[in-house]
Design a protein around this motif. Structure first.
Motif, short mmCIF file in Angstrom:
data_model
loop_
_atom_site.label_atom_id
_atom_site.label_comp_id
_atom_site.label_asym_id
_atom_site.label_seq_id
_atom_site.Cartn_x
_atom_site.Cartn_y
_atom_site.Cartn_z
N THR A 84 0.93 -1.34 -0.22
CA THR A 84 0.16 0.11 -0.03
C THR A 84 0.61 1.09 0.04
OG1 THR A 84 -0.15 0.11 2.51
CG2 THR A 84 -1.80 -1.13 1.39
N LYS A 90 -0.17 -5.74 0.67
CA LYS A 90 -1.42 -5.80 0.64
C LYS A 90 -1.86 -7.14 0.81
CE LYS A 90 -1.54 -2.46 -3.16
NZ LYS A 90 -1.88 -2.09 -4.38
N SER A 93 -3.93 -9.16 -2.61
CA SER A 93 -3.28 -9.25 -3.93
C SER A 93 -2.90 -10.58 -3.87
CB SER A 93 -2.12 -8.31 -3.78
OG SER A 93 -1.36 -8.56 -4.93
#
Length: 98
Positions: A84, A90, A93
């Motif tokens: 991020t 993340k 993801s």
């Protein structure tokens, strides 16, 4: 506990379904610390050597954990995780799981 190892620069732990898709298991994607790898394995280390050393580290960690918290799958990656803007990994993801 994985992040406490000198071998691990960054890690991402995530749930994965087992073969029957009934139980969740724990998987970890690990980015190893390059300097520590060179110190332990030398300049000419191979990917399979890295995987063996990290698997051994995970085995030691798993010995201290109850069965339902043990890591059953390990992915070693050498590239950076998707992050991020505040530099956190993340969670959602799919690339971070490979």
């Amino acid at each position: 506990m994985i992040g406490l190892s000198d071998l691990v620069e960054e890690c991402f732990v995530w749930p994965v379904n087992d073969e029957n898709e009934q139980n969740k298991q724990i998987a970890a994607t690990i980015k190893p610390d390059e300097e520590e790898l060179v110190r332990r394995l030398g300049d000419e280390y191979r990917t399979d050597d890295v995987e063996k050393v990290i698997a051994h580290e995970i085995d030691l960690i798993n010995e201290e954990l109850p069965h339902f918290k043990q890591i059953s799958k390990v992915v070693v990656r050498f590239r950076e995780f998707d992050k991020t803007t505040s530099h956190k990994i993340k969670r959602f993801s799919d690339d971070n799981k490979e």
